[in-house]
Design a protein around this motif. Structure first.
Motif, PDB file in Angstrom:
ATOM      1  N   LYS A  48       8.526   8.289  34.210  1.00 51.76           N
ATOM      2  CA  LYS A  48       9.252   9.492  33.773  1.00 51.76           C
ATOM      3  C   LYS A  48      10.751   9.231  33.731  1.00 51.76           C
ATOM      4  O   LYS A  48      11.447   9.693  32.830  1.00 51.76           O
ATOM      5  CB  LYS A  48       8.954  10.660  34.719  1.00 51.76           C
ATOM      6  N   HIS A  49      11.258   8.485  34.724  1.00 55.54           N
ATOM      7  CA  HIS A  49      12.682   8.147  34.736  1.00 55.54           C
ATOM      8  C   HIS A  49      13.043   7.268  33.540  1.00 55.54           C
ATOM      9  O   HIS A  49      14.088   7.469  32.918  1.00 55.54           O
ATOM     10  CB  HIS A  49      13.061   7.408  36.028  1.00 55.54           C
ATOM     11  N   VAL A  50      12.209   6.292  33.244  1.00 59.51           N
ATOM     12  CA  VAL A  50      12.476   5.389  32.121  1.00 59.51           C
ATOM     13  C   VAL A  50      12.580   6.187  30.827  1.00 59.51           C
ATOM     14  O   VAL A  50      13.503   5.985  30.027  1.00 59.51           O
ATOM     15  CB  VAL A  50      11.387   4.297  32.021  1.00 59.51           C
ATOM     16  N   ILE A  51      11.663   7.120  30.640  1.00 62.60           N
ATOM     17  CA  ILE A  51      11.679   7.958  29.432  1.00 62.60           C
ATOM     18  C   ILE A  51      12.945   8.813  29.409  1.00 62.60           C
ATOM     19  O   ILE A  51      13.633   8.897  28.386  1.00 62.60           O
ATOM     20  CB  ILE A  51      10.410   8.837  29.371  1.00 62.60           C
ATOM     21  N   MET A  52      13.263   9.440  30.545  1.00 66.51           N
ATOM     22  CA  MET A  52      14.444  10.301  30.621  1.00 66.51           C
ATOM     23  C   MET A  52      15.719   9.510  30.329  1.00 66.51           C
ATOM     24  O   MET A  52      16.551   9.930  29.523  1.00 66.51           O
ATOM     25  CB  MET A  52      14.550  10.938  32.008  1.00 66.51           C
ATOM     26  N   PHE A  53      15.884   8.346  30.982  1.00 67.81           N
ATOM     27  CA  PHE A  53      17.093   7.546  30.770  1.00 67.81           C
ATOM     28  C   PHE A  53      17.189   7.061  29.327  1.00 67.81           C
ATOM     29  O   PHE A  53      18.263   7.047  28.740  1.00 67.81           O
ATOM     30  CB  PHE A  53      17.148   6.368  31.744  1.00 67.81           C
ATOM     31  N   SER A  54      16.063   6.680  28.749  1.00 69.28           N
ATOM     32  CA  SER A  54      16.067   6.213  27.357  1.00 69.28           C
ATOM     33  C   SER A  54      16.469   7.330  26.405  1.00 69.28           C
ATOM     34  O   SER A  54      17.275   7.122  25.494  1.00 69.28           O
ATOM     35  CB  SER A  54      14.688   5.670  26.980  1.00 69.28           C
ATOM     36  N   ALA A  55      15.914   8.529  26.613  1.00 69.99           N
ATOM     37  CA  ALA A  55      16.245   9.664  25.747  1.00 69.99           C
ATOM     38  C   ALA A  55      17.716  10.060  25.897  1.00 69.99           C
ATOM     39  O   ALA A  55      18.406  10.299  24.903  1.00 69.99           O
ATOM     40  CB  ALA A  55      15.335  10.849  26.070  1.00 69.99           C
ATOM     41  N   LEU A  56      18.202  10.106  27.132  1.00 68.36           N
ATOM     42  CA  LEU A  56      19.616  10.452  27.361  1.00 68.36           C
ATOM     43  C   LEU A  56      20.547   9.402  26.759  1.00 68.36           C
ATOM     44  O   LEU A  56      21.595   9.740  26.198  1.00 68.36           O
ATOM     45  CB  LEU A  56      19.891  10.609  28.858  1.00 68.36           C
ATOM     46  N   ARG A  57      20.167   8.121  26.872  1.00 64.31           N
ATOM     47  CA  ARG A  57      20.981   7.048  26.284  1.00 64.31           C
ATOM     48  C   ARG A  57      21.083   7.235  24.777  1.00 64.31           C
ATOM     49  O   ARG A  57      22.163   7.151  24.191  1.00 64.31           O
ATOM     50  CB  ARG A  57      20.391   5.684  26.624  1.00 64.31           C
ATOM     51  N   LYS A  58      19.959   7.525  24.125  1.00 59.66           N
ATOM     52  CA  LYS A  58      19.965   7.723  22.675  1.00 59.66           C
ATOM     53  C   LYS A  58      20.801   8.954  22.286  1.00 59.66           C
ATOM     54  O   LYS A  58      21.560   8.906  21.325  1.00 59.66           O
ATOM     55  CB  LYS A  58      18.532   7.858  22.148  1.00 59.66           C
ATOM     56  N   GLN A  59      20.662  10.034  23.057  1.00 63.68           N
ATOM     57  CA  GLN A  59      21.443  11.240  22.783  1.00 63.68           C
ATOM     58  C   GLN A  59      22.933  10.954  22.935  1.00 63.68           C
ATOM     59  O   GLN A  59      23.745  11.384  22.117  1.00 63.68           O
ATOM     60  CB  GLN A  59      21.013  12.374  23.725  1.00 63.68           C
ATOM     61  N   ALA A  60      23.292  10.229  23.986  1.00 65.09           N
ATOM     62  CA  ALA A  60      24.697   9.912  24.247  1.00 65.09           C
ATOM     63  C   ALA A  60      25.275   8.999  23.167  1.00 65.09           C
ATOM     64  O   ALA A  60      26.429   9.154  22.776  1.00 65.09           O
ATOM     65  CB  ALA A  60      24.838   9.263  25.621  1.00 65.09           C
ATOM     66  N   LYS A  61      24.492   8.069  22.682  1.00 61.07           N
ATOM     67  CA  LYS A  61      25.001   7.103  21.702  1.00 61.07           C
ATOM     68  C   LYS A  61      24.948   7.621  20.269  1.00 61.07           C
ATOM     69  O   LYS A  61      25.860   7.374  19.481  1.00 61.07           O
ATOM     70  CB  LYS A  61      24.216   5.798  21.794  1.00 61.07           C
ATOM     71  N   TYR A  62      23.853   8.323  19.914  1.00 64.37           N
ATOM     72  CA  TYR A  62      23.633   8.684  18.512  1.00 64.37           C
ATOM     73  C   TYR A  62      23.686  10.179  18.243  1.00 64.37           C
ATOM     74  O   TYR A  62      23.692  10.601  17.096  1.00 64.37           O
ATOM     75  CB  TYR A  62      22.274   8.153  18.038  1.00 64.37           C
ATOM     76  N   GLY A  63      23.678  10.996  19.286  1.00 64.70           N
ATOM     77  CA  GLY A  63      23.668  12.437  19.077  1.00 64.70           C
ATOM     78  C   GLY A  63      22.258  12.953  18.870  1.00 64.70           C
ATOM     79  O   GLY A  63      21.278  12.315  19.221  1.00 64.70           O
ATOM     80  N   GLN A  64      22.182  14.124  18.274  1.00 67.87           N
ATOM     81  CA  GLN A  64      20.911  14.813  18.104  1.00 67.87           C
ATOM     82  C   GLN A  64      19.932  14.003  17.269  1.00 67.87           C
ATOM     83  O   GLN A  64      20.313  13.383  16.276  1.00 67.87           O
ATOM     84  CB  GLN A  64      21.154  16.171  17.438  1.00 67.87           C
ATOM     85  N   PHE A  65      18.657  14.026  17.671  1.00 74.60           N
ATOM     86  CA  PHE A  65      17.596  13.367  16.906  1.00 74.60           C
ATOM     87  C   PHE A  65      17.457  14.059  15.563  1.00 74.60           C
ATOM     88  O   PHE A  65      17.417  15.283  15.490  1.00 74.60           O
ATOM     89  CB  PHE A  65      16.267  13.427  17.673  1.00 74.60           C
ATOM     90  N   ARG A  66      17.397  13.285  14.523  1.00 75.00           N
ATOM     91  CA  ARG A  66      17.249  13.828  13.162  1.00 75.00           C
ATOM     92  C   ARG A  66      15.928  13.326  12.584  1.00 75.00           C
ATOM     93  O   ARG A  66      15.552  12.183  12.765  1.00 75.00           O
ATOM     94  CB  ARG A  66      18.385  13.352  12.258  1.00 75.00           C
ATOM     95  N   GLY A  67      15.260  14.174  11.857  1.00 75.38           N
ATOM     96  CA  GLY A  67      14.046  13.766  11.174  1.00 75.38           C
ATOM     97  C   GLY A  67      12.786  14.105  11.946  1.00 75.38           C
ATOM     98  O   GLY A  67      12.800  14.882  12.899  1.00 75.38           O
ATOM     99  N   GLU A  68      11.717  13.492  11.518  1.00 77.44           N
ATOM    100  CA  GLU A  68      10.412  13.722  12.126  1.00 77.44           C
ATOM    101  C   GLU A  68      10.085  12.598  13.106  1.00 77.44           C
ATOM    102  O   GLU A  68      10.532  11.466  12.931  1.00 77.44           O
ATOM    103  CB  GLU A  68       9.327  13.777  11.045  1.00 77.44           C
TER     104      GLU A  68
END
Length: 117
Positions: A48-68
């Motif tokens: 769960k931590h790995v998923i959380m850190f990965s998602a937060l890293r992507k949000q911090a670097k790229y912003g909001q997820f776009r697309g499907e």
């Protein structure tokens, strides 16, 4: 005179905010450096931590997820993309702060391991 004072205080506020953002960005970069070796956290780091850190890293670097969300992903990749999408329009700076905060919860002394950038 009053307009000058207001303008000066706005500039000071913007400079302070820029300094705070700079500090958190640097701290986030150090946290990313620490997490390049996740074994440092040992058994504290769950899936769960790995998923959380990965998602937060992507949000911090790229912003909001776009697309499907792509359907042809491995289950763990799908979990990360779904978690990232669920972060919605969270500001990048907030994602950085949460990333650092969550890492600090797992290991309050993580900063001692990574040299200052």
């Amino acid at each position: 005179v009053y307009k000058r004072q207001v303008l000066f205080s706005l500039i000071k506020t913007n400079e302070k905010q820029a300094m705070v953002n700079y500090y958190f960005k640097k701290e986030f970069e150090r946290a990313l450096e620490y997490m390049k070796k996740p074994q440092r956290l040992g058994p504290l780091l769950t899936a769960k931590h790995v998923i959380m850190f990965s998602a937060l890293r992507k949000q911090a670097k790229y912003g909001q997820f776009r697309g499907e969300v792509p359907t042809k992903l491995k289950p763990e990749e799908l979990s990360v993309v779904t978690a990232w999408k669920n972060l919605g329009d969270m500001p990048q700076e907030r994602a950085m702060r949460i990333y650092v905060k969550e890492l600090t919860k797992l290991n309050p002394k993580w900063e001692l391991v990574v040299p200052k950038l």
